[in-house]
Design a protein around this motif. Structure first.
Motif, PDB file in Angstrom:
ATOM      1  N   ILE A   1       0.909  -1.487  -0.020  1.00  0.00           N
ATOM      2  CA  ILE A   1      -0.051   0.008   0.115  1.00  0.00           C
ATOM      3  C   ILE A   1       0.713   1.430   0.213  1.00  0.00           C
ATOM      4  O   ILE A   1       0.544   2.210  -0.906  1.00  0.00           O
ATOM      5  N   ILE A   2       1.894   1.257   0.755  1.00  0.00           N
ATOM      6  CA  ILE A   2       2.644   2.439   0.928  1.00  0.00           C
ATOM      7  C   ILE A   2       3.424   2.673  -0.579  1.00  0.00           C
ATOM      8  O   ILE A   2       3.398   3.759  -0.902  1.00  0.00           O
ATOM      9  N   MET A   3       3.940   1.583  -1.027  1.00  0.00           N
ATOM     10  CA  MET A   3       4.643   1.801  -2.466  1.00  0.00           C
ATOM     11  C   MET A   3       3.654   2.386  -3.574  1.00  0.00           C
ATOM     12  O   MET A   3       4.170   3.044  -4.368  1.00  0.00           O
ATOM     13  N   ALA A   4       2.476   1.530  -3.397  1.00  0.00           N
ATOM     14  CA  ALA A   4       1.443   1.929  -4.333  1.00  0.00           C
ATOM     15  C   ALA A   4       1.099   3.440  -4.014  1.00  0.00           C
ATOM     16  O   ALA A   4       0.988   4.304  -5.291  1.00  0.00           O
ATOM     17  N   LEU A   5       1.037   3.819  -3.061  1.00  0.00           N
ATOM     18  CA  LEU A   5       0.753   5.306  -2.936  1.00  0.00           C
ATOM     19  C   LEU A   5       1.895   6.202  -3.340  1.00  0.00           C
ATOM     20  O   LEU A   5       1.628   7.344  -3.786  1.00  0.00           O
ATOM     21  N   SER A   6       3.218   5.776  -2.899  1.00  0.00           N
ATOM     22  CA  SER A   6       4.293   6.612  -3.599  1.00  0.00           C
ATOM     23  C   SER A   6       4.150   6.554  -5.225  1.00  0.00           C
ATOM     24  O   SER A   6       4.974   7.679  -5.757  1.00  0.00           O
ATOM     25  N   LYS A   7       3.836   5.528  -5.638  1.00  0.00           N
ATOM     26  CA  LYS A   7       3.653   5.780  -7.251  1.00  0.00           C
ATOM     27  C   LYS A   7       2.499   6.526  -7.761  1.00  0.00           C
ATOM     28  O   LYS A   7       2.604   7.250  -8.798  1.00  0.00           O
ATOM     29  N   ASP A   8       1.326   6.313  -7.271  1.00  0.00           N
ATOM     30  CA  ASP A   8       0.077   7.278  -7.424  1.00  0.00           C
ATOM     31  C   ASP A   8      -0.799   7.186  -6.497  1.00  0.00           C
ATOM     32  O   ASP A   8      -1.692   6.253  -6.354  1.00  0.00           O
ATOM     33  N   ALA A   9      -1.190   8.452  -5.736  1.00  0.00           N
ATOM     34  CA  ALA A   9      -2.001   8.326  -4.724  1.00  0.00           C
ATOM     35  C   ALA A   9      -3.367   8.351  -5.268  1.00  0.00           C
ATOM     36  O   ALA A   9      -4.468   7.498  -4.490  1.00  0.00           O
ATOM     37  N   HIS A  10      -3.761   8.908  -6.494  1.00  0.00           N
ATOM     38  CA  HIS A  10      -5.093   8.734  -6.834  1.00  0.00           C
ATOM     39  C   HIS A  10      -5.620   7.349  -7.294  1.00  0.00           C
ATOM     40  O   HIS A  10      -6.652   6.853  -7.123  1.00  0.00           O
ATOM     41  N   LEU A  11      -4.736   6.505  -8.125  1.00  0.00           N
ATOM     42  CA  LEU A  11      -4.997   5.316  -8.573  1.00  0.00           C
ATOM     43  C   LEU A  11      -5.208   4.367  -7.397  1.00  0.00           C
ATOM     44  O   LEU A  11      -5.712   3.432  -7.504  1.00  0.00           O
ATOM     45  N   SER A  12      -4.350   4.605  -6.257  1.00  0.00           N
ATOM     46  CA  SER A  12      -4.575   3.638  -4.978  1.00  0.00           C
ATOM     47  C   SER A  12      -6.059   3.697  -4.495  1.00  0.00           C
ATOM     48  O   SER A  12      -6.295   2.778  -3.551  1.00  0.00           O
ATOM     49  N   LEU A  13      -6.843   4.681  -4.961  1.00  0.00           N
ATOM     50  CA  LEU A  13      -8.507   4.428  -4.317  1.00  0.00           C
ATOM     51  C   LEU A  13      -8.859   3.181  -4.859  1.00  0.00           C
ATOM     52  O   LEU A  13      -9.839   2.722  -4.334  1.00  0.00           O
ATOM     53  N   VAL A  14      -8.477   2.683  -5.837  1.00  0.00           N
ATOM     54  CA  VAL A  14      -8.755   1.473  -6.574  1.00  0.00           C
ATOM     55  C   VAL A  14      -8.607   0.243  -5.469  1.00  0.00           C
ATOM     56  O   VAL A  14      -9.604  -0.579  -5.307  1.00  0.00           O
ATOM     57  N   ILE A  15      -7.498   0.226  -5.074  1.00  0.00           N
ATOM     58  CA  ILE A  15      -7.102  -0.759  -3.859  1.00  0.00           C
ATOM     59  C   ILE A  15      -7.744  -0.749  -2.476  1.00  0.00           C
ATOM     60  O   ILE A  15      -8.068  -1.480  -1.909  1.00  0.00           O
ATOM     61  N   ILE A  16      -7.903   0.490  -2.477  1.00  0.00           N
ATOM     62  CA  ILE A  16      -8.689   1.164  -1.135  1.00  0.00           C
ATOM     63  C   ILE A  16     -10.102   0.615  -0.977  1.00  0.00           C
ATOM     64  O   ILE A  16     -10.658   0.031  -0.016  1.00  0.00           O
ATOM     65  N   VAL A  17     -10.631   0.649  -2.329  1.00  0.00           N
ATOM     66  CA  VAL A  17     -12.237   0.187  -2.394  1.00  0.00           C
ATOM     67  C   VAL A  17     -12.100  -1.557  -2.331  1.00  0.00           C
ATOM     68  O   VAL A  17     -12.940  -2.119  -1.728  1.00  0.00           O
ATOM     69  N   ALA A  18     -11.003  -2.149  -3.157  1.00  0.00           N
ATOM     70  CA  ALA A  18     -11.083  -3.605  -3.163  1.00  0.00           C
ATOM     71  C   ALA A  18     -10.904  -4.236  -1.951  1.00  0.00           C
ATOM     72  O   ALA A  18     -11.307  -5.362  -1.630  1.00  0.00           O
ATOM     73  N   ILE A  19      -9.862  -3.714  -1.304  1.00  0.00           N
ATOM     74  CA  ILE A  19      -9.381  -4.394   0.078  1.00  0.00           C
ATOM     75  C   ILE A  19     -10.727  -4.612   1.296  1.00  0.00           C
ATOM     76  O   ILE A  19     -10.836  -5.728   1.507  1.00  0.00           O
ATOM     77  N   PRO A  20     -11.384  -3.626   1.550  1.00  0.00           N
ATOM     78  CA  PRO A  20     -12.329  -3.873   2.368  1.00  0.00           C
ATOM     79  C   PRO A  20     -13.637  -5.199   1.922  1.00  0.00           C
ATOM     80  O   PRO A  20     -14.079  -5.964   2.735  1.00  0.00           O
ATOM     81  N   ILE A  21     -13.800  -4.983   0.748  1.00  0.00           N
ATOM     82  CA  ILE A  21     -14.663  -6.016   0.112  1.00  0.00           C
ATOM     83  C   ILE A  21     -14.277  -7.339   0.179  1.00  0.00           C
ATOM     84  O   ILE A  21     -14.718  -8.412   0.624  1.00  0.00           O
ATOM     85  N   LEU A  22     -12.991  -7.528  -0.213  1.00  0.00           N
ATOM     86  CA  LEU A  22     -12.102  -8.668  -0.122  1.00  0.00           C
ATOM     87  C   LEU A  22     -12.128  -9.306   1.346  1.00  0.00           C
ATOM     88  O   LEU A  22     -12.452 -10.543   1.686  1.00  0.00           O
ATOM     89  N   ALA A  23     -11.766  -8.509   2.288  1.00  0.00           N
ATOM     90  CA  ALA A  23     -11.825  -8.826   3.592  1.00  0.00           C
ATOM     91  C   ALA A  23     -13.004  -9.308   4.299  1.00  0.00           C
ATOM     92  O   ALA A  23     -13.018 -10.305   4.974  1.00  0.00           O
ATOM     93  N   LEU A  24     -14.042  -8.553   3.917  1.00  0.00           N
ATOM     94  CA  LEU A  24     -15.435  -8.943   4.213  1.00  0.00           C
ATOM     95  C   LEU A  24     -15.765 -10.292   3.801  1.00  0.00           C
ATOM     96  O   LEU A  24     -16.293 -11.099   4.584  1.00  0.00           O
ATOM     97  N   ALA A  25     -15.451 -10.623   2.477  1.00  0.00           N
ATOM     98  CA  ALA A  25     -16.070 -11.917   1.761  1.00  0.00           C
ATOM     99  C   ALA A  25     -15.116 -13.074   2.575  1.00  0.00           C
ATOM    100  O   ALA A  25     -15.674 -14.037   2.871  1.00  0.00           O
ATOM    101  N   ILE A  26     -13.833 -12.777   2.884  1.00  0.00           N
ATOM    102  CA  ILE A  26     -12.913 -13.695   3.641  1.00  0.00           C
ATOM    103  C   ILE A  26     -13.791 -13.980   5.073  1.00  0.00           C
ATOM    104  O   ILE A  26     -13.702 -15.103   5.583  1.00  0.00           O
TER     105      ILE A  26
END
Length: 576
Positions: free
Chosen positions: A145-170
């Protein structure tokens, strides 16, 4: 499960080094996408071949270092987990050895076998994975997450949305699977119980043509376990498709929105490639966590079952201030108003039992089936403790003696002749480890076993099958008697140990025992009048109470219970 981690203490340095190696491996894995990004942005796009070779060589070096660290971490974690399993098994077995018959009745033999083998293996396997993944998964997730944010903070929103959905499913899938994994261990106990009963009672099963019935019992237990395992795995199987769907959807979203940002000049191609890899590393770390999530519930259930064994304290313990048997009559056995009942029983198995067995004498105990004969003699080596009254050796209550010291004074021959896998000599030396070959042969001679042992090809070196399956019932009984004789104890207890012997062998054995045990106290439990009629003292039991005490002739005149037993076994001429 945390309560069992104390067994990992001797391997703490291996655990620390494993975590350090996994941490360095994770850093190496996180560094690789950045290097690849630099190759694309600075080397390929700018056609700088020298830069490509330099960074490519660095990537190769980092990859090799990561591989070495991975192998080292796997080796150390395996060593630590295997050592943990070894120490835990030893501890559980040692603790089980201290159990009384009451604890075995409560937990059952089949369950104890499962807990010592299958359950510990489950915990060991999960621990091996946890030592690596509990560092790698959060490190890869947070670092990604830290490295992704360093590359592009705006695009990291995709990951931020995906992680809670995946964690809830698990979480939802795992919470549904946990009860089934817990139930599986109990059903493995049931399967082991059915299998053990069939294997130990095979002769009875075949004698009554109940093979089909036992097959049905096994199939029922097997199908019950299989159905539970299938249900658990069906639930957990839904996790992988959801993971793959989320990973592919996340990749698609990153490429779509990343392409738009490249077209507007906010992002370079190399950064998008690196970002995509960091996203996969984050989601892969969640996948590792989901694997742990599916394995930990079953291991936790196993850990609870193991802890239950370790937390079960035997009801019979040595007292802090143990006494020593003193005085001239160290072999004297005294029952003083002894009352005993089995746990949960409404009626006592023994009530107000009083008698004294003196050294140099044979005390016989006789009575009908269920009168309490075996229960009575099991109180002498303190397999159970009395409810009231006392059992004494010498003038000391057996509860005041250390158990090891108490049992070293007793030569106990159980009702069921049990032999162990090994040679005849090893089985005899079970009674006295340092017994010489001469002592072994002497014990066999007294036990009337010397002739049939000498007739075997290897003599006392003959290998016995499990439980002495390659011997007859009478041969097993005589070897059990020889095992007690070789230790030359102060007290001999024969719990219906002559039942499989013919009358001639029985008489010869009792005659040989008289000379061998002339200074010891001998207590014989028997069903046959012929075995007890020459005893110095006969104790007659009836429904847990003493119906009479005396010699054969005295009891014939005074004890109606004994008279009935004699009349059922002897003719009038023999009685006269």
């Amino acid at each position: 499960m945390l309560k069992l981690l104390r067994f990992l203490r001797p391997y703490r340095y291996m655990v620390i080094m494993t975590m350090v190696f996994v941490l360095l491996q994770s850093i190496a894995n996180l560094y690789l996408p950045t290097l690849m990004s630099d190759i694309v942005n600075e080397g390929i796009i700018k056609e700088n071949t020298g830069y490509i070779w330099r960074i490519g060589g660095l990537m190769l070096l980092v990859s090799a270092l990561g591989a070495v660290l991975s192998v080292a971490a796997s080796y150390l974690s395996s060593r630590a987990a295997s050592g943990f399993g070894k120490r835990l098994r030893s501890s559980v077995f040692s603790h089980i050895e201290s159990f009384t018959l009451q604890e075995f009745d409560k937990l059952s033999t089949a369950s104890l076998i499962t807990r010592t083998t299958n359950d510990i293996t489950q915990v060991q396997q999960v621990l091996n994975m946890m030592l690596r993944m509990m560092v790698m998964a959060p490190m890869m997730c947070i670092g990604g997450i830290i490295m992704a944010l360093s590359k592009d903070a705006h695009l990291s929103l995709v990951i931020i949305v995906a992680i809670p959905i995946l964690a809830l499913a698990i979480f939802l899938i795992g919470s549904k699977g946990i009860p089934y994994f817990k139930a599986m261990q109990t059903k493995i106990d049931k399967l082991n119980l059915v299998l053990r009963e069939y294997l130990t009672g095979m002769r009875v099963v075949r004698a009554f043509n109940r093979t089909r019935h036992e097959q049905d019992r096994f199939n029922q237990a097997n199908e019950d376990l299989t159905a539970t395992a299938i249900k658990a795995n069906q639930i957990m199987a839904g996790m992988m498709p959801i993971m793959m769907l989320m990973m592919n959807a996340t990749q698609l979203a990153i490429i779509w929105f990343g392409g738009l940002r490249i077209s507007t000049g906010h992002m370079q191609v190399g950064d998008l490639m690196a970002f995509l890899q960091y996203a996969m590393q984050i989601l892969f770390s969640l996948m590792m966590a989901s694997m742990m999530f599916s394995m930990v519930p079953r291991a936790s259930a196993s850990a609870l079952r193991i802890h239950e064994v370790l937390a079960t304290d035997p009801v019979i313990l040595d007292r802090k201030e143990a006494a020593a048997v003193q005085g001239g009559n160290r072999a004297k056995v005294t029952f003083d108003q002894v009352t005993f009942r089995y746990p949960g029983a409404e009626k006592p198995a023994l009530s107000s039992i009083s008698f004294t067995a003196m050294p140099g004498q044979v005390t016989a105990i006789i009575g009908g089936t269920g009168s309490g004969k075996s229960t009575l003699v099991s109180l002498i080596p303190r397999f159970y403790d009395v409810e009231s009254g006392s059992v004494k050796i010498g003038d000391v209550d057996v509860r005041d003696l250390p158990q090891e010291s108490l049992r070293s004074k007793i030569g106990f021959v159980p009702q069921k002749a049990l032999l162990f896998t090994g040679t005849i000599a090893e089985n005899i030396r079970y009674g006295k480890e340092e017994a010489t070959e001469e002592e072994v042969h002497h014990a066999l001679q007294v036990a009337q076993a010397a002739d049939f042992v000498a007739g075997m090809e290897d003599g006392i070196g003959t290998l016995l099958a499990q439980g002495g399956a390659n011997l007859s019932g009478g041969q097993k009984q005589r070897l059990s008697i020889a095992r007690a004789l070789v230790r030359r104890p102060d007290v001999y207890v024969f719990d219906d140990s002559f039942s499989a012997l013919d009358f001639k062998t029985d008489a010869k054995l009792r005659a040989a025992l008289k000379h061998e045990t002339e200074k010891a106290t001998v207590i014989i439990v028997a069903q046959r009048v012929n075995t007890v009629m020459d005893a110095d003292q006969i104790v007659v039991l009836d429904e847990g109470e003493v119906a009479g005490i005396g010699t054969h002739q005295e009891l014939l005149a005074t004890c109606s219970v004994y008279q009935e037993i004699v009349k059922s076994q002897l003719t009038e001429e023999e009685i006269a």
